[in-house]
Design an enzyme around this catalytic site. Structure first.
Site: not given
Length: 305
Positions: A61, A219, A221-223, A270
């Site tokens: 990461y 998702g 953030g795609r949601l 987040s």
């Protein structure tokens, strides 16, 4: 929407096994949060105050940098270590200036690499043990016996308390689990990626009494942002449930995930404590079956048969 105060409950990933907070704080993007060490300490403290005591890492990461950032926070406030559980992963080799010997991105689940990666994570994090170590991805050259031997050695030496996998199929999980008890399989799941409900991943884990961990529950953030027509319809269906229940959009998604009988353990992604609090709030309410299926229908684009 402000979130009601809530304290995150705890969950054992399997009988008499590892105990984590019901919501896990994912550290994948910590390098993008641009937090000074004091803010990283404060964020960890704020998570703990919500009952979120489990923190998810991987050696790769942040281009091999996030574990070091987290470790700086632990060195700044050493008392934090005994109040939290640290999860990390190994088995992917990235091409990186920090790893000049890597000439091609590939997987490595050899015993030598697993042990070396775990020891490197301990150094970066500034701790003497990992609470959970996962194989990050299944490797076509993976030898189950060799992986089990490496896991057992790390546990015997006190460097790793529990072991597991990530992104494994049902058969891969069960094959390794027969050789060494696995705490979890961390997989991608969200209303945008429902495959684990239908490819036996969750069924197999439920049968074994092992709780999956969930990455990308929103998702990526795609949601919230995607403009594809089917995602717009899905977003509207989730928002309708949220409005009727007086809950946040994200909270409804987390509650939808946690309703599954395999007992999924979602990760946040987040650096905003408000986002972590929204996930924790979801542990305090349950969706009606009709609402749960309304979201599934919108996610799949059709009624159940």
């Amino acid at each position: 929407m402000s979130q009601p105060s809530a304290t995150c409950p705890r969950i054992a990933t399997r009988q008499d096994g590892l105990e984590l907070s019901r919501i896990v704080a994912g550290m994948w993007r910590m390098g993008e949060w641009n937090m000074p060490v004091s803010s990283r300490v404060a964020f960890i403290e704020e998570c703990i105050a919500l009952g979120v005591t489990s923190f998810d890492h991987a050696d790769i990461y942040g281009d091999y940098g996030v574990e070091s950032l987290f470790g700086e926070a632990l060195r700044e406030r050493p008392s934090l270590r005994d109040r939290i559980e640290i999860v990390s992963k190994c088995g992917i080799k990235l091409v990186s200036a920090r790893r000049p010997a890597h000439t091609i991105q590939h997987y490595d689940t050899s015993a030598r690499h697993i042990v070396a990666s775990a020891e490197a994570s301990l150094r970066q994090l500034g701790t003497d043990r990992l609470d959970l170590l996962l194989i990050h991805r299944p490797d076509p050259l993976m030898n189950f016996d060799e992986v089990a031997e490496a896991f057992t050695r790390l546990q015997r030496d006190g460097k790793v308390r529990h072991v597991g996998v990530s992104n494994f199929t049902r058969h891969q999980f069960e094959a390794l689990n027969r050789r060494v008890p696995l705490a979890t399989n961390q997989v991608e799941f969200s209303p945008l990626h429902t495959a684990p409900m239908f490819d036996e991943t969750f069924d197999g884990l439920q049968d074994l009494g092992v709780a999956p961990m969930i990455w990308s529950p929103l998702g990526g953030g795609r949601l919230f942002t995607a403009t594809e027509p089917h995602i717009v319809k899905l977003r509207a269906a989730i928002q309708d449930v949220a409005d009727r229940l007086g809950q946040s959009f994200a909270g409804v998604v987390f509650a939808w995930i946690m309703a599954l009988p395999s007992r999924p353990i979602p990760l946040t992604g987040s650096g905003r404590i408000e986002s972590v609090a929204a996930a924790v709030a979801a542990t305090g309410f349950t969706l009606a079956r009709d609402d749960w299926f309304a979201i599934l229908r919108a996610a799949r684009g059709h009624e159940v048969a």
